[in-house]
Enzyme design. Structure first.
Site, PDB file in Angstrom:
ATOM      1  N   ASP A   8       0.103   7.849 -61.682  1.00 52.49           N
ATOM      2  CA  ASP A   8      -0.480   8.851 -60.542  1.00 52.49           C
ATOM      3  C   ASP A   8      -1.915   8.719 -60.525  1.00 52.49           C
ATOM      4  OD1 ASP A   8       2.264   9.169 -61.119  1.00 52.49           O
ATOM      5  OD2 ASP A   8       2.308  11.227 -60.700  1.00 52.49           O
ATOM      6  N   GLU A  39       0.775  10.182 -55.267  1.00 53.07           N
ATOM      7  CA  GLU A  39       1.387  11.396 -54.848  1.00 53.07           C
ATOM      8  C   GLU A  39       0.230  12.683 -55.087  1.00 53.07           C
ATOM      9  OE1 GLU A  39       4.063  13.661 -56.724  1.00 53.07           O
ATOM     10  OE2 GLU A  39       3.267  13.355 -58.555  1.00 53.07           O
ATOM     11  N   ASN A  40      -0.539  12.193 -55.920  1.00 50.65           N
ATOM     12  CA  ASN A  40      -1.769  13.114 -56.319  1.00 50.65           C
ATOM     13  C   ASN A  40      -3.202  12.838 -55.660  1.00 50.65           C
ATOM     14  OD1 ASN A  40       0.101  13.097 -58.907  1.00 50.65           O
ATOM     15  ND2 ASN A  40       0.022  15.285 -58.011  1.00 50.65           N
ATOM     16  N   ASN A  67       7.195  14.030 -55.477  1.00 54.50           N
ATOM     17  CA  ASN A  67       7.494  15.213 -55.009  1.00 54.50           C
ATOM     18  C   ASN A  67       6.060  16.152 -54.224  1.00 54.50           C
ATOM     19  OD1 ASN A  67       6.715  15.150 -57.854  1.00 54.50           O
ATOM     20  ND2 ASN A  67       6.327  17.261 -57.535  1.00 54.50           N
ATOM     21  N   HIS A  68       4.932  15.495 -54.662  1.00 55.62           N
ATOM     22  CA  HIS A  68       3.792  16.201 -54.275  1.00 55.62           C
ATOM     23  C   HIS A  68       3.453  15.863 -52.861  1.00 55.62           C
ATOM     24  CE1 HIS A  68       2.083  19.187 -57.102  1.00 55.62           C
ATOM     25  NE2 HIS A  68       2.357  18.240 -57.982  1.00 55.62           N
ATOM     26  N   HIS A 153      10.386   8.360 -60.380  1.00 49.12           N
ATOM     27  CA  HIS A 153       9.350   9.639 -60.564  1.00 49.12           C
ATOM     28  C   HIS A 153      10.296  10.864 -60.920  1.00 49.12           C
ATOM     29  CE1 HIS A 153       5.597  11.332 -59.294  1.00 49.12           C
ATOM     30  NE2 HIS A 153       6.429  12.523 -58.812  1.00 49.12           N
ATOM     31  N   HIS A 178       5.056  10.594 -62.988  1.00 46.97           N
ATOM     32  CA  HIS A 178       5.234  12.100 -62.591  1.00 46.97           C
ATOM     33  C   HIS A 178       4.617  12.921 -63.476  1.00 46.97           C
ATOM     34  CE1 HIS A 178       6.516  16.091 -61.278  1.00 46.97           C
ATOM     35  NE2 HIS A 178       7.261  16.305 -62.279  1.00 46.97           N
ATOM     36  N   HIS A 180       2.299  12.623 -65.976  1.00 47.95           N
ATOM     37  CA  HIS A 180       0.857  12.338 -66.170  1.00 47.95           C
ATOM     38  C   HIS A 180       0.543  11.938 -67.575  1.00 47.95           C
ATOM     39  CE1 HIS A 180      -0.536  14.083 -61.920  1.00 47.95           C
ATOM     40  NE2 HIS A 180       0.702  13.572 -62.007  1.00 47.95           N
TER      41      HIS A 180
HETATM   42 FE   LIG Z   1       1.887  13.126 -60.271  1.00 50.41          FE
HETATM   43 FE   LIG Z   2       5.359  14.300 -59.085  1.00 50.55          FE
END
Ligand SMILES: [Fe+2]
Ligand SMILES: [Fe+2]
Length: 263
Positions: A8, A39-40, A67-68, A153, A178, A180
């Protein structure tokens, strides 16, 4: 096939390190395929069309998410119009984008699948069981190519490990994202699936999973007004490099990578 899967990427610090390192890998022809979870990428929260295009320009072939992405709902349509940018396959079918893609590299076809866990995960985007959804789609993917890479994830280690047993020998690699935080359990199963519970993150490590510690600690103390802030210091890239036999689709090696900004 030599693959690099980058964890990520968090905000500008992460993006800058990816641009530097991926440029080097491309120049030296180190990998046949580079995948990244994005996603981030937009300030730690979601992904924008501009950010996804940047990652493609840096040399990332496939961008997976999670999800983000709903942190920037207005970007969803634009982001998923870009080729080889995917979202978890088990989101409800009306959600923009698709859950897998096939990339052609030097005559080899490789499928990349994105799944999301359901244990300890936010309610939005709505998702169904990743186990059921991958079972329903796996045959179609296997008909296209034996080289299959899955981004799982998810928060719960047990859910990711369960997926490892579920997909053992059916996919080339199952890479967790996910949390991290990189786990030290990279391995290859007897049936030839490369695995790691979490590949980690690419961003500022002097932080709480990418964010400035103080507002997060305040939140744990009951103060919910403070805005989360992206951290800046100690930027590192977390990734895994693995090799896949392109005839059989079996993984032959996997290596954890952690590289600091100034190396
Ligand atoms: Fe993430
Ligand atoms: Fe995530």
């Amino acid at each position: 096939m030599k693959v690099l899967f980058i964890g990520d990427v968090v905000g500008k610090p992460g993006m800058e390190l990816v641009s530097k390192l991926v440029f080097r890998y491309k120049r030296d022809n180190e990998y046949d395929l580079i995948c990244i979870n994005g996603e981030n990428s937009a300030g730690g929260f979601g992904i924008t069309k501009k950010g996804a295009l940047k990652l493609k320009r840096y040399g990332c072939d496939v961008i997976t998410t999670g999800n983000h992405i709903i942190d920037r709902k207005e970007e969803l349509e634009g982001v998923f119009m870009i080729e080889n940018v995917i979202r978890p396959m088990n989101y409800e079918p009306s959600f923009p984008g698709k859950g897998w893609t096939v990339v052609k590299k030097d005559g080899m076809e490789c499928a990349i699948v994105n799944l999301q866990g359901t244990v300890f995960m936010p309610d939005e985007p709505k998702s169904t069981s990743p186990f059921t959804v991958i079972s329903e789609n796996l045959e179609e993917i296997q008909d296209m190519t034996p080289i299959i890479i899955v981004d799982m994830h998810a928060e719960a280690t047990a859910e990711k490990i369960a997926m490892r047993y579920f997909l053992d020998g059916k996919v080339s690699a199952l890479i967790g994202t996910h949390t991290h935080v990189q786990t030290a359990d990279e391995s290859i199963t007897e049936k030839g699936t490369a695995y790691i519970t979490d590949v980690g993150m690419t961003g500022p490590f002097d932080s709480i999973i990418g964010m400035h510690p103080q507002p997060i600690i305040s939140k744990f103390l009951g103060n919910t007004n403070e805005q989360f802030k992206l951290a800046k210091k100690d930027v590192r890239m977390n990734a895994v490099a693995f090799e896949i036999n392109d005839k059989t689709g079996r993984a032959t090696s996997i290596r954890r990578i952690q590289i600091a900004e100034d190396t």
